[in-house]
Design a protein around this motif. Structure first.
Motif, PDB file in Angstrom:
ATOM      1  N   SER A 131      23.021  79.871  37.190  1.00 44.07           N
ATOM      2  CA  SER A 131      24.086  79.981  38.089  1.00 44.07           C
ATOM      3  C   SER A 131      24.636  78.301  37.974  1.00 44.07           C
ATOM      4  CB  SER A 131      24.075  80.369  39.312  1.00 44.07           C
ATOM      5  OG  SER A 131      23.335  81.838  39.223  1.00 44.07           O
ATOM      6  N   MET A 132      24.020  77.429  37.462  1.00 42.76           N
ATOM      7  CA  MET A 132      24.567  76.223  37.942  1.00 42.76           C
ATOM      8  C   MET A 132      25.745  75.593  37.595  1.00 42.76           C
ATOM      9  SD  MET A 132      22.351  73.777  39.280  1.00 42.76           S
ATOM     10  CE  MET A 132      20.861  73.812  38.606  1.00 42.76           C
ATOM     11  N   LEU A 187      25.938  66.734  32.150  1.00 43.76           N
ATOM     12  CA  LEU A 187      27.071  66.825  31.277  1.00 43.76           C
ATOM     13  C   LEU A 187      27.700  67.992  31.947  1.00 43.76           C
ATOM     14  CD1 LEU A 187      28.623  66.745  28.452  1.00 43.76           C
ATOM     15  CD2 LEU A 187      26.792  68.241  27.460  1.00 43.76           C
ATOM     16  N   GLN A 188      27.280  69.112  32.351  1.00 48.96           N
ATOM     17  CA  GLN A 188      27.966  70.267  32.976  1.00 48.96           C
ATOM     18  C   GLN A 188      28.269  69.997  34.320  1.00 48.96           C
ATOM     19  OE1 GLN A 188      25.566  73.809  33.387  1.00 48.96           O
ATOM     20  NE2 GLN A 188      24.295  72.751  34.765  1.00 48.96           N
ATOM     21  N   GLU A 189      27.711  68.934  35.098  1.00 48.67           N
ATOM     22  CA  GLU A 189      28.199  68.456  36.235  1.00 48.67           C
ATOM     23  C   GLU A 189      29.360  67.581  36.175  1.00 48.67           C
ATOM     24  OE1 GLU A 189      24.510  66.583  37.910  1.00 48.67           O
ATOM     25  OE2 GLU A 189      23.368  68.294  37.672  1.00 48.67           O
ATOM     26  N   LEU A 190      29.510  67.304  34.997  1.00 44.26           N
ATOM     27  CA  LEU A 190      30.833  66.333  34.662  1.00 44.26           C
ATOM     28  C   LEU A 190      31.950  67.400  34.416  1.00 44.26           C
ATOM     29  CD1 LEU A 190      32.788  63.695  34.035  1.00 44.26           C
ATOM     30  CD2 LEU A 190      31.726  63.789  31.657  1.00 44.26           C
ATOM     31  N   LEU A 205      37.022  75.899  27.716  1.00 42.00           N
ATOM     32  CA  LEU A 205      35.637  75.454  26.831  1.00 42.00           C
ATOM     33  C   LEU A 205      35.819  76.131  25.611  1.00 42.00           C
ATOM     34  CD1 LEU A 205      33.000  74.892  29.579  1.00 42.00           C
ATOM     35  CD2 LEU A 205      34.000  73.200  28.002  1.00 42.00           C
ATOM     36  N   ASP A 206      36.015  77.643  25.612  1.00 37.47           N
ATOM     37  CA  ASP A 206      36.160  78.630  24.690  1.00 37.47           C
ATOM     38  C   ASP A 206      36.879  77.942  23.315  1.00 37.47           C
ATOM     39  OD1 ASP A 206      34.313  79.988  25.708  1.00 37.47           O
ATOM     40  OD2 ASP A 206      35.639  81.485  26.544  1.00 37.47           O
ATOM     41  N   SER A 207      37.948  77.113  23.603  1.00 38.58           N
ATOM     42  CA  SER A 207      38.707  76.651  22.611  1.00 38.58           C
ATOM     43  C   SER A 207      38.136  75.373  21.793  1.00 38.58           C
ATOM     44  CB  SER A 207      40.291  75.957  23.141  1.00 38.58           C
ATOM     45  OG  SER A 207      39.832  74.702  23.946  1.00 38.58           O
ATOM     46  N   MET A 209      23.581  76.186  28.900  1.00 38.21           N
ATOM     47  CA  MET A 209      23.830  77.533  29.094  1.00 38.21           C
ATOM     48  C   MET A 209      25.302  77.758  29.432  1.00 38.21           C
ATOM     49  SD  MET A 209      20.293  79.566  30.024  1.00 38.21           S
ATOM     50  CE  MET A 209      20.258  78.764  31.654  1.00 38.21           C
ATOM     51  N   GLY A 210      25.618  77.279  30.667  1.00 37.36           N
ATOM     52  CA  GLY A 210      26.984  77.238  31.171  1.00 37.36           C
ATOM     53  C   GLY A 210      28.023  76.768  30.305  1.00 37.36           C
TER      54      GLY A 210
END
Length: 289
Positions: free
Chosen positions: A94-95, A121-124, A182-184, A210-211
């Protein structure tokens, strides 16, 4: 999800995302004096007697949250019960969502390690609003002196610093500012963002991504490099973007295993995949027909 009441420095559990109040979230690199969930939730609050760097980090986060008009905050060190495998798995899966859902993220750039860690990375990328700080004591090199008042020096927001952040991280500004999906970005392109980043545990280089790819999978600490293989398999199940296979083996790996198959060993092998466009299966079929 456990949140810290920023006025009382106590934890409260919220059962579902619909019940979550507005909250601040912290992005940081771990140090030796962090306060665990067990310590922070102890009714006797024995950690208050130590007043180490971990407690000061919690106090400053709560101070910044109160100044932003928020009553709640989340910090990974003390808000996740890591003794519960179920809670740890839920938290890691869930992060990205939790960082995306925060009203503001406070990012502490400790000795520039923040830009080399996998989890940050995901936290940015995930939070829409990030405020960056430098720890004053770390800057002065006197972080071991506990008698010196500790504070964070503001250096700007993600929006203010987006140009420099884009250069350092190789991530386009529209992605950093949540103006582009992100999907782009191709799977290979997103993998290239993680090239060169490190995690304390080998499995976390897969779990921390994962996120970014919108996938979930169970945590199996002890599986080593198989975690990154599982991540790629999950991506294949969710996406038809064949840029997942656009990677280059590291020289040592190429010498030892000249015939390795389709999957990469680590994000490092995507270091040259920046700018690769998404390659859907339908495009490949058209070119071959």
């Amino acid at each position: 999800m456990h949140l810290i009441n920023v006025h009382t420095l106590t934890l409260r559990e919220f059962a579902g995302s619909r019940d979550l109040p507005p909250y601040a979230i912290l992005s940081h690199t771990w140090g030796p004096e962090e306060i665990s969930f067990a310590e922070f939730s102890d009714p006797g609050r024995p950690y208050l007697a130590h007043d180490g760097a971990g407690l000061r980090k919690i106090r400053l986060t709560c101070q910044k949250a109160r100044a932003a008009g928020l009553d709640w905050a989340w910090i990974d060190t003390c808000c996740i019960d890591k003794s519960s495998s179920a809670e740890l798995s839920e938290a890691i899966n869930s992060m990205f969502k939790w960082y995306r859902g925060a009203r503001v993220c406070f990012a502490i750039l400790g000795k520039c390690r923040w830009f080399s860690r996998g989890w940050t990375l995901q936290e940015l990328i995930a939070p829409r609003h990030v405020k960056f700080y430098i720890d004053e004591l770390a800057k002065k090199g006197c972080h071991k002196n506990k008698n010196v008042d500790r504070r964070w020096i503001s250096i700007g927001s993600k929006k203010d610093l987006v140009g420099a952040l884009s250069i350092v991280t190789r991530i386009d500004s529209p992605i950093l500012l949540s103006e582009q999906s992100l999907d782009s970005i191709s799977v290979a392109g997103r993998m290239s963002w993680a090239a060169g980043r490190q995690t304390s545990r080998e499995e976390d280089i897969a779990y921390c991504l994962m996120g970014i790819f919108g996938v979930n999978m169970p945590m199996l600490y002890g599986e080593g490099s198989k975690a990154f293989q599982r991540l790629q398999e999950e991506i294949m199940r969710e996406s038809d973007d064949h840029s997942l296979f656009v990677w280059r083996a590291k020289p040592e790996s190429a010498r030892r295993f000249p015939y390795r198959g389709l999957l990469a060993d680590s994000p490092d092998e995507f270091v040259y995949s920046e700018g690769i466009e998404p390659i859907p299966l339908s495009t490949i079929d058209e070119r071959m027909s």
